[in-house]
Design a protein around this motif. Structure first.
Motif, PDB file in Angstrom:
ATOM      1  N   GLU A   1      45.834  31.841  41.890  1.00 17.87           N
ATOM      2  CA  GLU A   1      44.395  31.813  42.156  1.00 17.87           C
ATOM      3  C   GLU A   1      43.743  33.084  41.630  1.00 17.87           C
ATOM      4  O   GLU A   1      44.220  34.192  41.886  1.00 17.87           O
ATOM      5  CB  GLU A   1      44.143  31.699  43.661  1.00 17.87           C
ATOM      6  CG  GLU A   1      44.726  30.441  44.281  1.00 17.87           C
ATOM      7  CD  GLU A   1      44.660  30.477  45.799  1.00 17.87           C
ATOM      8  OE1 GLU A   1      44.648  31.603  46.360  1.00 17.87           O
ATOM      9  OE2 GLU A   1      44.624  29.404  46.411  1.00 17.87           O
ATOM     10  N   PHE A   2      42.659  32.941  40.905  1.00 19.37           N
ATOM     11  CA  PHE A   2      41.873  34.079  40.435  1.00 19.37           C
ATOM     12  C   PHE A   2      41.049  34.631  41.588  1.00 19.37           C
ATOM     13  O   PHE A   2      40.378  33.886  42.307  1.00 19.37           O
ATOM     14  CB  PHE A   2      40.962  33.633  39.293  1.00 19.37           C
ATOM     15  CG  PHE A   2      39.934  34.658  38.899  1.00 19.37           C
ATOM     16  CD1 PHE A   2      40.298  35.815  38.243  1.00 19.37           C
ATOM     17  CD2 PHE A   2      38.592  34.456  39.199  1.00 19.37           C
ATOM     18  CE1 PHE A   2      39.353  36.764  37.876  1.00 19.37           C
ATOM     19  CE2 PHE A   2      37.629  35.387  38.842  1.00 19.37           C
ATOM     20  CZ  PHE A   2      38.019  36.546  38.176  1.00 19.37           C
TER      21      PHE A   2
ATOM     22  N   CYS B   1      35.447  45.133  34.564  1.00 27.94           N
ATOM     23  CA  CYS B   1      35.355  45.168  33.094  1.00 27.94           C
ATOM     24  C   CYS B   1      36.725  45.247  32.438  1.00 27.94           C
ATOM     25  O   CYS B   1      36.905  44.803  31.304  1.00 27.94           O
ATOM     26  CB  CYS B   1      34.518  46.363  32.653  1.00 27.94           C
ATOM     27  SG  CYS B   1      32.776  46.263  33.129  1.00 27.94           S
ATOM     28  N   THR B   2      37.694  45.816  33.158  1.00 29.32           N
ATOM     29  CA  THR B   2      39.000  46.081  32.535  1.00 29.32           C
ATOM     30  C   THR B   2      40.182  45.549  33.342  1.00 29.32           C
ATOM     31  O   THR B   2      41.320  45.650  32.881  1.00 29.32           O
ATOM     32  CB  THR B   2      39.204  47.600  32.347  1.00 29.32           C
ATOM     33  OG1 THR B   2      39.128  48.244  33.640  1.00 29.32           O
ATOM     34  CG2 THR B   2      38.137  48.173  31.430  1.00 29.32           C
ATOM     35  N   GLU B   3      39.950  45.004  34.533  1.00 27.36           N
ATOM     36  CA  GLU B   3      41.029  44.516  35.385  1.00 27.36           C
ATOM     37  C   GLU B   3      40.700  43.122  35.904  1.00 27.36           C
ATOM     38  O   GLU B   3      39.531  42.744  36.003  1.00 27.36           O
ATOM     39  CB  GLU B   3      41.249  45.426  36.603  1.00 27.36           C
ATOM     40  CG  GLU B   3      41.714  46.814  36.290  1.00 27.36           C
ATOM     41  CD  GLU B   3      41.843  47.648  37.548  1.00 27.36           C
ATOM     42  OE1 GLU B   3      42.499  48.700  37.487  1.00 27.36           O
ATOM     43  OE2 GLU B   3      41.276  47.263  38.594  1.00 27.36           O
ATOM     44  N   ALA B   4      41.746  42.385  36.249  1.00 24.51           N
ATOM     45  CA  ALA B   4      41.579  41.093  36.919  1.00 24.51           C
ATOM     46  C   ALA B   4      42.645  40.988  38.007  1.00 24.51           C
ATOM     47  O   ALA B   4      43.789  41.404  37.816  1.00 24.51           O
ATOM     48  CB  ALA B   4      41.695  39.934  35.941  1.00 24.51           C
ATOM     49  N   TRP B   5      42.255  40.439  39.160  1.00 20.89           N
ATOM     50  CA  TRP B   5      43.133  40.324  40.315  1.00 20.89           C
ATOM     51  C   TRP B   5      43.410  38.850  40.609  1.00 20.89           C
ATOM     52  O   TRP B   5      42.525  37.997  40.504  1.00 20.89           O
ATOM     53  CB  TRP B   5      42.485  40.985  41.538  1.00 20.89           C
ATOM     54  CG  TRP B   5      42.398  42.473  41.411  1.00 20.89           C
ATOM     55  CD1 TRP B   5      41.514  43.184  40.642  1.00 20.89           C
ATOM     56  CD2 TRP B   5      43.226  43.427  42.053  1.00 20.89           C
ATOM     57  NE1 TRP B   5      41.742  44.531  40.773  1.00 20.89           N
ATOM     58  CE2 TRP B   5      42.781  44.712  41.641  1.00 20.89           C
ATOM     59  CE3 TRP B   5      44.289  43.340  42.942  1.00 20.89           C
ATOM     60  CZ2 TRP B   5      43.382  45.882  42.086  1.00 20.89           C
ATOM     61  CZ3 TRP B   5      44.877  44.517  43.402  1.00 20.89           C
ATOM     62  CH2 TRP B   5      44.429  45.766  42.963  1.00 20.89           C
ATOM     63  N   PHE B   6      44.659  38.595  41.008  1.00 20.17           N
ATOM     64  CA  PHE B   6      45.105  37.225  41.271  1.00 20.17           C
ATOM     65  C   PHE B   6      45.921  37.192  42.558  1.00 20.17           C
ATOM     66  O   PHE B   6      46.547  38.191  42.940  1.00 20.17           O
ATOM     67  CB  PHE B   6      45.973  36.706  40.118  1.00 20.17           C
ATOM     68  CG  PHE B   6      45.306  36.747  38.784  1.00 20.17           C
ATOM     69  CD1 PHE B   6      44.615  35.650  38.293  1.00 20.17           C
ATOM     70  CD2 PHE B   6      45.358  37.903  38.006  1.00 20.17           C
ATOM     71  CE1 PHE B   6      43.992  35.697  37.060  1.00 20.17           C
ATOM     72  CE2 PHE B   6      44.742  37.954  36.773  1.00 20.17           C
ATOM     73  CZ  PHE B   6      44.047  36.844  36.304  1.00 20.17           C
TER      74      PHE B   6
ATOM     75  N   ASP C   1      52.895  35.130  49.763  1.00 18.57           N
ATOM     76  CA  ASP C   1      51.579  35.433  49.201  1.00 18.57           C
ATOM     77  C   ASP C   1      51.610  36.829  48.599  1.00 18.57           C
ATOM     78  O   ASP C   1      51.927  37.799  49.303  1.00 18.57           O
ATOM     79  CB  ASP C   1      50.490  35.358  50.278  1.00 18.57           C
ATOM     80  CG  ASP C   1      50.124  33.924  50.619  1.00 18.57           C
ATOM     81  OD1 ASP C   1      50.858  33.027  50.194  1.00 18.57           O
ATOM     82  OD2 ASP C   1      49.119  33.733  51.323  1.00 18.57           O
ATOM     83  N   THR C   2      51.270  36.948  47.335  1.00 16.05           N
ATOM     84  CA  THR C   2      51.311  38.244  46.653  1.00 16.05           C
ATOM     85  C   THR C   2      50.041  38.438  45.850  1.00 16.05           C
ATOM     86  O   THR C   2      49.652  37.577  45.052  1.00 16.05           O
ATOM     87  CB  THR C   2      52.521  38.336  45.704  1.00 16.05           C
ATOM     88  OG1 THR C   2      53.725  38.164  46.460  1.00 16.05           O
ATOM     89  CG2 THR C   2      52.550  39.682  44.999  1.00 16.05           C
ATOM     90  N   LEU C   3      49.386  39.580  46.066  1.00 12.47           N
ATOM     91  CA  LEU C   3      48.209  39.950  45.297  1.00 12.47           C
ATOM     92  C   LEU C   3      48.637  40.873  44.170  1.00 12.47           C
ATOM     93  O   LEU C   3      49.352  41.856  44.398  1.00 12.47           O
ATOM     94  CB  LEU C   3      47.197  40.649  46.197  1.00 12.47           C
ATOM     95  CG  LEU C   3      45.801  40.888  45.629  1.00 12.47           C
ATOM     96  CD1 LEU C   3      45.062  39.570  45.473  1.00 12.47           C
ATOM     97  CD2 LEU C   3      45.016  41.824  46.542  1.00 12.47           C
TER      98      LEU C   3
END
Length: 466
Positions: A40-41, A46-51, A83-85
């Motif tokens: 899941e997004f 601007c430079t990072e994305a977390w899932f 569950d892992t972020l």
């Protein structure tokens, strides 16, 4: 002929029965990845994305390979949790990406998630026009706090001593100093905000003003450096009073969701709340000097406290009823850094539109998706990374419009803008030996930013716009 057709029909029914029975039995093939894991997004800067990766009780440990645009970009191991972020970095602003993961369990079986599409944020501009104004010709003039109602209505408060104030005139009348300045879109004007000289008395004084907060209903609350408060409505003072004795404190900062829901924080860990009818003292659990407060809502609030002498700090979190320690900060021990403690004094804080909490002091930290860390994009923001104030001075405040449009300010003319990727000094160029110019607070609204402080013995304000 009839008997032959009947026999064929019977054989057909038998065949259908056995075929259905076989196909309804559980397949020996393992379930596909979509049944065993979910990707899941969560968020993107601007430079990072977390899932968030959720596993359907796969045998642990599992190896996770993260693919961006079909190229392996990150690998890690999950030992226990389902569950892992996680995050990926080194992305480009305003770009579309797709990400998927491959997971291999301890049983050797591999599963693949569906692709997740997202877009990173764009950067904002570092290009600001600016003007600096100074106030006060004698004594120690300084501006402590600032509030922007709009680009043509800005208030800054402090203590300002001009050559014809804080003295007697020719008739023997005491001329009180100024304690505020107002910007009307064209010019700055010196102002006096009056507080009770003595609580319970009728005389009034323009004591030094320490904190200001402006509400959406155009009501402005201003505190003295003690326990006194003045209220302005559309720029006109309409009230002045002292805090009741049960909540009396030296006020350092104000924040509220409305004029019927206001908090004041001050020395010795004091917190007081105004509900539109009465003031209530709230236990903070600390005796440190509380220097700042900010709220996401009436039910999610944060405050910072510090002891500069002992280089210690604390971050508090409130829910509208109670406050508790979120994390402490020390200078004599780095054990448990980011898990149980931070490092150095804590001066200011702010929360962006995505819920990331930023704190400033000796360092700039961020609390994002439940994790504390340095603000790595800020040059020299790590142990030993800022020798002799090479990059910046001690930080007093942080505020912004969003995670890709924020400011920090502090000592030695530290005034920086973050555009989502990089930091840039705005206004006067940074010079490590310019000890006299300190910025104490910065306010931001739209394309206008204002910082206030002192330049040697004069109060100073810089107005920036783009």
């Amino acid at each position: 002929m009839y008997k032959i057709i009947k026999k064929i029909f019977f054989l057909l029914l038998v065949f259908i029965f056995f075929f259905t029975t076989l196909t309804c039995k559980r397949s020996p093939i393992e379930p596909n990845g979509s049944e065993m894991l979910w990707l899941e997004f969560e968020d993107a800067s601007c430079t990072e994305a977390w899932f968030n990766l959720r596993l359907n009780n796969l045998p642990k440990p599992v190896r996770v390979d993260v693919y961006r645009e079909n190229y392996l970009t990150k690998s890690f191991t999950i030992s226990a949790t389902n569950d892992t972020l996680f995050y990926i970095e080194n992305l480009l602003p305003k770009q579309k990406y797709d990400v998927y993961v491959k997971v291999r369990g301890s049983d050797g079986k591999e599963y693949k998630s569906a692709k997740v599409n997202f877009e990173t944020m764009d950067t904002t501009s570092h290009e600001f026009s600016w003007q600096i104004f100074e106030f006060g010709e004698k004594g120690n003039s300084v501006l402590y706090d600032v509030a922007i109602i709009d680009e043509n209505n800005i208030w800054a408060v402090g203590e300002i001593y001009t050559k014809d104030t804080y003295t007697y005139d020719s008739l023997g009348n005491w001329i009180q100093p100024y304690n505020a300045v107002h910007w009307d879109g064209t010019k700055w004007e010196l102002k006096r905000i009056y507080f009770p000289t003595v609580c319970g008395g009728t005389s009034i004084s323009s004591y030094p003003a320490k904190a200001i907060f402006a509400f959406n209903d155009r009501q402005i609350w201003i505190s003295s450096s003690g326990d006194k408060i003045a209220i302005l409505k559309d720029g006109i003072q309409v009230s002045k009073f002292c805090l009741p004795s049960n909540v009396s404190m030296s006020i350092n900062k104000l924040w509220g969701s409305s004029s019927n829901d206001l908090y004041a924080v001050g020395n010795k860990g004091n917190i007081a709340h105004w509900d539109g009818r009465k003031w209530t003292k709230i236990e903070s659990g600390t005796t440190l000097f509380l220097s700042d407060i900010w709220g996401v809502s009436s039910h999610e609030l944060y405050a910072t406290g510090n002891s500069r002498a002992f280089v210690r700090g604390v971050v508090l979190k409130g829910n509208g009823q109670t406050w508790q320690t979120m994390i402490v900060s020390e200078s004599d021990d780095t054990t448990g850094l980011f898990r149980t403690r931070l490092y150095g004094a804590m001066e200011g804080l702010w929360v962006d539109e995505r819920g990331t909490l930023y704190t400033v002091g000796n360092f700039m930290f961020q609390h994002k998706h439940g994790r504390w860390d340095f603000m790595h994009s800020l040059p020299g923001n790590y142990f030993g990374g800022n020798p002799n104030y090479l990059h910046r001075g001690y930080l007093h405040d942080v505020h912004g419009n969003s995670s890709n449009d924020m400011f920090i300010c502090g000592q030695i003319n530290t005034l920086r803008h973050f555009n989502g990727v990089s930091w840039a000094e705005v206004g006067i160029p940074y010079y490590p030996l310019k000890y006299g110019l300190f910025w104490y607070r910065v306010a931001v609204k739209g394309n206008t930013a204002v910082a206030v402080g002192s330049n040697l013995s004069r109060g100073v304000v810089i107005r920036l716009w783009r």
